[in-house]
Every structure is written in structure tokens, then in C-alpha cells.
Design a protein around this motif. Structure first.
Motif, PDB file in Angstrom:
ATOM      1  N   HIS A   1       0.829  -1.204   0.000  1.00 15.23           N
ATOM      2  CA  HIS A   1       0.000   0.000   0.000  1.00 15.23           C
ATOM      3  C   HIS A   1       0.866   1.258   0.000  1.00 15.23           C
ATOM      4  O   HIS A   1       1.990   1.251   0.504  1.00 15.23           O
ATOM      5  CB  HIS A   1      -0.900  -0.011   1.238  1.00 15.23           C
ATOM      6  N   VAL A   2       0.332   2.319  -0.549  1.00 16.86           N
ATOM      7  CA  VAL A   2       1.051   3.593  -0.594  1.00 16.86           C
ATOM      8  C   VAL A   2       1.414   4.055   0.828  1.00 16.86           C
ATOM      9  O   VAL A   2       0.637   3.840   1.762  1.00 16.86           O
ATOM     10  CB  VAL A   2       0.216   4.672  -1.340  1.00 16.86           C
ATOM     11  N   ASP A   3       2.603   4.570   0.956  1.00 12.68           N
ATOM     12  CA  ASP A   3       3.125   5.100   2.232  1.00 12.68           C
ATOM     13  C   ASP A   3       3.480   4.047   3.271  1.00 12.68           C
ATOM     14  O   ASP A   3       3.820   4.390   4.397  1.00 12.68           O
ATOM     15  CB  ASP A   3       2.149   6.116   2.875  1.00 12.68           C
ATOM     16  N   HIS A   4       3.402   2.784   2.906  1.00 13.91           N
ATOM     17  CA  HIS A   4       3.783   1.760   3.878  1.00 13.91           C
ATOM     18  C   HIS A   4       5.296   1.549   3.935  1.00 13.91           C
ATOM     19  O   HIS A   4       5.782   0.829   4.801  1.00 13.91           O
ATOM     20  CB  HIS A   4       3.027   0.443   3.601  1.00 13.91           C
ATOM     21  N   GLY A   5       6.002   2.193   2.979  1.00 18.80           N
ATOM     22  CA  GLY A   5       7.468   2.208   3.079  1.00 18.80           C
ATOM     23  C   GLY A   5       8.233   1.443   2.017  1.00 18.80           C
ATOM     24  O   GLY A   5       9.385   1.071   2.236  1.00 18.80           O
ATOM     25  N   LYS A   6       7.623   1.234   0.837  1.00 19.27           N
ATOM     26  CA  LYS A   6       8.297   0.497  -0.244  1.00 19.27           C
ATOM     27  C   LYS A   6       9.597   1.183  -0.661  1.00 19.27           C
ATOM     28  O   LYS A   6      10.660   0.560  -0.704  1.00 19.27           O
ATOM     29  CB  LYS A   6       7.376   0.375  -1.469  1.00 19.27           C
ATOM     30  N   THR A   7       9.484   2.480  -0.963  1.00 18.16           N
ATOM     31  CA  THR A   7      10.659   3.225  -1.431  1.00 18.16           C
ATOM     32  C   THR A   7      11.721   3.288  -0.341  1.00 18.16           C
ATOM     33  O   THR A   7      12.910   3.079  -0.607  1.00 18.16           O
ATOM     34  CB  THR A   7      10.246   4.644  -1.874  1.00 18.16           C
ATOM     35  N   SER A   8      11.286   3.546   0.894  1.00 13.94           N
ATOM     36  CA  SER A   8      12.241   3.625   2.009  1.00 13.94           C
ATOM     37  C   SER A   8      12.977   2.308   2.196  1.00 13.94           C
ATOM     38  O   SER A   8      14.181   2.280   2.440  1.00 13.94           O
ATOM     39  CB  SER A   8      11.505   3.973   3.306  1.00 13.94           C
TER      40      SER A   8
ATOM     41  N   ASN B   1       6.676  -3.411   8.225  1.00 13.95           N
ATOM     42  CA  ASN B   1       7.577  -2.262   8.307  1.00 13.95           C
ATOM     43  C   ASN B   1       7.170  -1.270   9.413  1.00 13.95           C
ATOM     44  O   ASN B   1       6.082  -1.362   9.968  1.00 13.95           O
ATOM     45  CB  ASN B   1       7.602  -1.564   6.943  1.00 13.95           C
ATOM     46  N   LYS B   2       8.075  -0.364   9.706  1.00 10.49           N
ATOM     47  CA  LYS B   2       7.859   0.728  10.671  1.00 10.49           C
ATOM     48  C   LYS B   2       7.728   0.217  12.101  1.00 10.49           C
ATOM     49  O   LYS B   2       6.977   0.788  12.909  1.00 10.49           O
ATOM     50  CB  LYS B   2       6.623   1.571  10.292  1.00 10.49           C
TER      51      LYS B   2
ATOM     52  N   ASP C   1       9.716   0.534  14.343  1.00  8.25           N
ATOM     53  CA  ASP C   1      10.281   1.526  15.271  1.00  8.25           C
ATOM     54  C   ASP C   1       9.217   2.456  15.829  1.00  8.25           C
ATOM     55  O   ASP C   1       9.423   3.131  16.830  1.00  8.25           O
ATOM     56  CB  ASP C   1      11.360   2.354  14.541  1.00  8.25           C
ATOM     57  N   ARG C   2       8.087   2.495  15.183  1.00  7.56           N
ATOM     58  CA  ARG C   2       7.007   3.393  15.613  1.00  7.56           C
ATOM     59  C   ARG C   2       6.381   2.889  16.915  1.00  7.56           C
ATOM     60  O   ARG C   2       6.173   1.680  17.094  1.00  7.56           O
ATOM     61  CB  ARG C   2       5.916   3.483  14.530  1.00  7.56           C
TER      62      ARG C   2
ATOM     63  N   SER D   1      12.373  -2.293  10.008  1.00  8.81           N
ATOM     64  CA  SER D   1      12.254  -0.834  10.024  1.00  8.81           C
ATOM     65  C   SER D   1      13.155  -0.278   8.933  1.00  8.81           C
ATOM     66  O   SER D   1      14.378  -0.445   8.984  1.00  8.81           O
ATOM     67  CB  SER D   1      12.665  -0.246  11.371  1.00  8.81           C
ATOM     68  N   ALA D   2      12.526   0.374   7.970  1.00  6.02           N
ATOM     69  CA  ALA D   2      13.300   0.995   6.890  1.00  6.02           C
ATOM     70  C   ALA D   2      14.027   2.215   7.433  1.00  6.02           C
ATOM     71  O   ALA D   2      14.944   2.728   6.804  1.00  6.02           O
ATOM     72  CB  ALA D   2      12.377   1.393   5.751  1.00  6.02           C
ATOM     73  N   LYS D   3      13.604   2.646   8.640  1.00  3.71           N
ATOM     74  CA  LYS D   3      14.231   3.831   9.236  1.00  3.71           C
ATOM     75  C   LYS D   3      15.516   3.444   9.966  1.00  3.71           C
ATOM     76  O   LYS D   3      16.580   4.013   9.700  1.00  3.71           O
ATOM     77  CB  LYS D   3      13.247   4.495  10.198  1.00  3.71           C
TER      78      LYS D   3
HETATM   79  P1  GDP Z   1       5.869   4.084  -0.223  1.00  2.00           P
HETATM   80  O1  GDP Z   1       4.750   4.950  -0.699  1.00  2.00           O
HETATM   81  O2  GDP Z   1       5.380   2.725   0.103  1.00  2.00           O
HETATM   82  O3  GDP Z   1       7.028   4.067  -1.162  1.00  2.00           O
HETATM   83  O4  GDP Z   1       6.359   4.678   1.178  1.00  2.00           O
HETATM   84  P2  GDP Z   1       7.609   5.582   1.497  1.00  2.00           P
HETATM   85  O5  GDP Z   1       8.859   4.810   1.485  1.00  2.00           O
HETATM   86  O6  GDP Z   1       7.570   6.780   0.644  1.00  2.00           O
HETATM   87  O7  GDP Z   1       7.325   5.945   3.019  1.00  2.00           O
HETATM   88  C1  GDP Z   1       6.194   6.700   3.400  1.00  2.00           C
HETATM   89  C2  GDP Z   1       6.520   7.435   4.659  1.00  2.00           C
HETATM   90  O8  GDP Z   1       6.805   6.520   5.715  1.00  2.00           O
HETATM   91  C3  GDP Z   1       7.756   8.319   4.542  1.00  2.00           C
HETATM   92  O9  GDP Z   1       7.533   9.512   5.265  1.00  2.00           O
HETATM   93  C4  GDP Z   1       8.843   7.515   5.215  1.00  2.00           C
HETATM   94  O10 GDP Z   1       9.848   8.303   5.802  1.00  2.00           O
HETATM   95  C5  GDP Z   1       8.073   6.768   6.288  1.00  2.00           C
HETATM   96  N1  GDP Z   1       8.667   5.494   6.625  1.00  2.00           N
HETATM   97  C6  GDP Z   1       8.950   4.498   5.788  1.00  2.00           C
HETATM   98  N2  GDP Z   1       9.460   3.453   6.457  1.00  2.00           N
HETATM   99  C7  GDP Z   1       9.520   3.798   7.767  1.00  2.00           C
HETATM  100  C8  GDP Z   1       9.952   3.137   8.941  1.00  2.00           C
HETATM  101  O11 GDP Z   1      10.409   1.983   8.954  1.00  2.00           O
HETATM  102  N3  GDP Z   1       9.824   3.819  10.122  1.00  2.00           N
HETATM  103  C9  GDP Z   1       9.323   5.061  10.160  1.00  2.00           C
HETATM  104  N4  GDP Z   1       9.230   5.644  11.340  1.00  2.00           N
HETATM  105  N5  GDP Z   1       8.899   5.704   9.068  1.00  2.00           N
HETATM  106  C10 GDP Z   1       8.997   5.090   7.863  1.00  2.00           C
END
Ligand code: GDP
Ligand code: MG
Length: 370
Positions: free
Chosen positions: A88-95, A187-188, A190-191, A223-225
Motif C-alpha cells: 500500500h502507498v506510504d507503507h514504506g516500499k521506497t524507504s 515495516n515501521k 520503530d514506531r 524498520s526501513a528507518k
Molecule cells: P511508499 O509509498 O510505500 O514508497 O512509502 P515511502 O517509502 O515513501 O514511506 C512513506 C513514509 O513513511 C515516509 O515519510 C517515510 O519516511 C516513512 N517510513 C517508511 N518506512 C519507515 C519506517 O520503517 N519507520 C518510520 N518511522 N517511518 C517510515
């Protein structure tokens, strides 16, 4: 469709014209010595005389250009898995893609310049993994629709502080219908409000029972962070790949897929090719869709010029006559002139039929064989 005159047919099979005309009449065809008959009719008539016609297939330029000889067992060597990240969008694929790349690619390459070419490779314990750098199931589906098989393993990313969303379900369905094994990266983590158990619960509702709970689905909290869990994720990818026994023959002309392509002001058409089998070399004659040419230069995912690209390796290729389309199949070819001819022939045909092999029966050749 090619035809032959009754007169010529008579000469070829050594039967009198009058006899042939009689047989044709029995088949409901009023003919004369100059009538033209087609292959099917010729076969029927010849059959009446107890003569079996052998169908000789005349190879098209495309067939000659793209010889796909089967590989022997000994030629097939282990190749890296090709991985696509979906979710899903914003779930952290790119990160996640960025973090994996950062943590691994630059390791042995002090200050190495990485560049985005649409796919990249990382190494873990001497084993390579290829990631498609254009996430999203749209690219995945678009390529699959064109017959390109460019994913061995699908990583479904789910944010631990969110949950399974519509695009997550779509991604799961795409992976399932492509019969590609799924690894779930939660993912995430760490949150503060991350809840891995809740995600696992939701996964079971979509037929993905986590291994931890006695199922088949590998679930890796990451955690992609912070980078936590990334190493584990890569290990799991290699584990799944090991079971798949992915192999290719590096000792043949390359076949691959165009992952992305664009027109570069200075360099002309530039395409990222993911080699599926064979080895692509500088100087090779190539054809992809309606684009053809010669590999003038190749650049790998680290920005380095290379002269060879092996199975599962992504490489940027310069030297196409025009920009090929993402999803086009690339073939290295043995003959220079033919590739241009074939590309032009393809252009003349409907795009849908472009890669369909065609065979043509030449009656003349056919009768020469009797
Ligand atoms: P995409 O739409 O799936 O490609 O998601 P993005 O990689 O663009 O990530 C969406 C948002 O989530 C961005 O603001 C990232 O910084 C944040 N994010 C992605 N992965 C993590 C993670 O593991 N931990 C935290 N805290 N934030 C993350
Ligand atoms: Mg993104």
C-alpha cells in the motif's frame, strides 16, 4: 496463402492431370489444368493417391534471428533471485528499497556512486539478490501482461502501525495469481504504535498464515528507518530462492526484459535490461520490440561501465535505434542485418502479434521434398 497450379502439382507428384481433376471433382471442386489449389486441398488429393505430403516449415527472419535452443542440465547454473517490493502507498516500499541498497550496495565500495537504473543488486554472504527498483504492482502487472516474468519473489510491505489496506490486498492477489512466493515485511516497527501481532492476524484473513503460527508465510518485522530486520529479510529471500533452485544458462546469447527506458539527451535511447538468461556483451546485436541496434555501452547499478551482464543482472544499455517499451523482451542476436529487418517487420504488424512466431508453408518447397 500459397497455392500451386494443378499442372505443376501433377508434375510434382507424378500423376496425370486428368486423374487429379477427377479427384478434385470428387471433392466438389470443378478445376482445370490451370486452377490453383491450396495446401490443404493438395494434401487431400495426394492422400487419394496414397502420397503423404510433408509440411516443410519455412523459417521467418524472426525465427532465424531468435534461435532458442534448449539448455542442457549441465549448462544451467544458479542465478540470483529477482525480487519485487509491493504494498500500500506510504507503507514504506521506497524507504525499504533505499535502505536495503544503502546498507548493502555501498559496503565494499567506499564512496561508491550508486545510480538509479530501475533495478539493483545487493550481496549477502557472497550471494546476490536483484531488486526491481520500480515498486508498485502496476509495473508488475504491466510487465506480466506483456509476458515478462521478472519476479521470483514478492515482498509485500505492510506498515506495522497501519494494517492491510486495499492496495495490500491487490498486491497479495497479484503475487498469488503470478504464482510467486510471498514474504511479508512488516515495516515501521520503530514506531511506538507498531503492532506486529495485529498485522499477522490480518494476514491470516487473507490466506497468509505466518510460519510462527504454524503456517507457510514468512513474516519479517523490519524498520526501513533504523535498518532493524533488513539483514533477516535478505536471509529469508535467499532461503526462499534456495528452495526455488533458480537457474539460467550464462553460456548463450542473452534474453532479458526491458525494465525501464527513456530518451537521454546526450546518450540517445537508454534502457535498463534485466538479463534473464545468457550473457549480454558489449557489441552484441540486440532487438527489443521494435527497437534494435548494437550494445554500444553498458553501465551497471553502481554507475560502472561493464562489458558483460549475467543472468539476473540489471544493466543500462546504450545503443538502441529507438526507445523500447518497459516489458519488451530483449534478445541478443547472431545476425546484424536481420535485426533491423525483423524490427521493421514487427513495426508493420499489429503490436499484439509482434512476438508471435509465424510459420509459412511454401508449396514449392513442399513439393520439392516429395
Ligand atoms: P511508499 O509509498 O510505500 O514508497 O512509502 P515511502 O517509502 O515513501 O514511506 C512513506 C513514509 O513513511 C515516509 O515519510 C517515510 O519516511 C516513512 N517510513 C517508511 N518506512 C519507515 C519506517 O520503517 N519507520 C518510520 N518511522 N517511518 C517510515
Ligand atoms: Mg514509493
Amino acid at each position: 496463402e500459397e497455392t500451386i497450379s494443378v499442372k505443376l502439382f501433377s508434375e510434382k507428384i507424378g500423376k496425370p492431370v486428368s486423374e487429379i481433376l477427377k479427384k478434385l471433382l470428387l471433392l466438389g471442386m470443378m478445376s482445370t489444368i490451370n486452377s490453383q489449389i491450396d495446401f490443404d486441398t493438395a494434401t487431400l488429393v495426394a492422400g487419394e493417391f496414397g502420397i503423404e505430403l510433408e509440411q516443410k516449415i519455412e523459417k521467418t527472419a524472426e525465427d532465424i534471428l531468435i534461435e532458442e535452443a534448449p539448455d542442457t542440465e549441465e549448462q544451467l547454473l544458479k542465478r540470483p533471485p529477482i525480487v519485487t517490493i509491493m504494498g500500500h502507498v506510504d507503507h514504506g516500499k521506497t524507504s525499504l528499497l533505499d535502505k536495503i541498497r544503502q546498507s548493502k550496495v555501498t559496503e565494499g565500495e567506499a564512496g561508491g556512486i550508486t545510480q538509479h537504473i530501475g533495478a539493483y543488486q545487493v550481496e549477502l554472504n557472497g550471494e546476490k539478490i536483484t531488486f526491481i527498483d520500480t515498486p508498485g504492482h502496476e509495473a508488475f502487472t504491466a510487465m506480466r501482461a506483456r509476458g515478462a516474468q521478472v519476479t521470483d519473489i514478492a515482498i509485500i510491505v505492510v506498515a506495522a502501525d497501519d494494517g492491510i489496506m486495499p492496495q495490500t490486498v491487490e498486491a497479495i492477489n497479484h503475487a498469488k495469481s503470478a504464482d510467486v512466493p510471498i514474504i511479508v515485511a512488516v515495516n515501521k516497527i520503530d514506531r511506538p504504535n507498531a503492532n506486529v501481532q495485529k498485522i499477522m492476524q490480518e494476514l491470516t484473513e487473507h490466506d497468509l498464515l505466518p510460519e510462527e503460527w504454524g503456517g507457510q508465510t514468512i513474516v519479517v518485522p523490519v524498520s526501513a528507518k533504523t535498518g532493524e530486520g533488513i539483514e533477516k529479510l535478505l536471509e529469508m529471500i535467499l532461503l526462499v530462492a534456495e528452495v526455488q533452485e533458480l537457474k539460467a544458462n550464462p553460456d548463450r546469447l542473452a534474453k532479458g526484459t526491458i525494465v525501464e527506458a527513456q530518451l537521454d539527451k546526450g546518450r540517445g535511447p537508454v534502457a535498463t535490461v534485466l538479463v534473464e538468461t545468457g550473457t549480454l556483451r558489449t557489441g552484441d546485436t540486440i532487438i527489443a520490440g521494435t527497437a534494435y541496434g548494437r550494445v554500444r555501452a553498458m553501465v551497471n547499478d553502481l554507475g560502472k561501465t561493464v562489458n558483460e551482464a549475467f543472468p539476473s543482472q540489471p544493466v543500462e544499455v546504450i545503443g538502441f535505434s529507438e526507445v523500447p517499451a518497459a516489458g519488451d523482451i530483449l534478445h541478443a542476436a547472431p545476425a546484424d542485418k536481420l535485426s533491423k529487418q525483423v524490427a521493421e517487420e514487427r513495426k508493420d504488424k499489429q503490436k499484439a502479434e509482434m512476438l508471435k512466431k509465424m510459420s509459412k508453408v511454401s508449396l514449392d518447397d513442399l513439393f520439392n521434398q516429395i
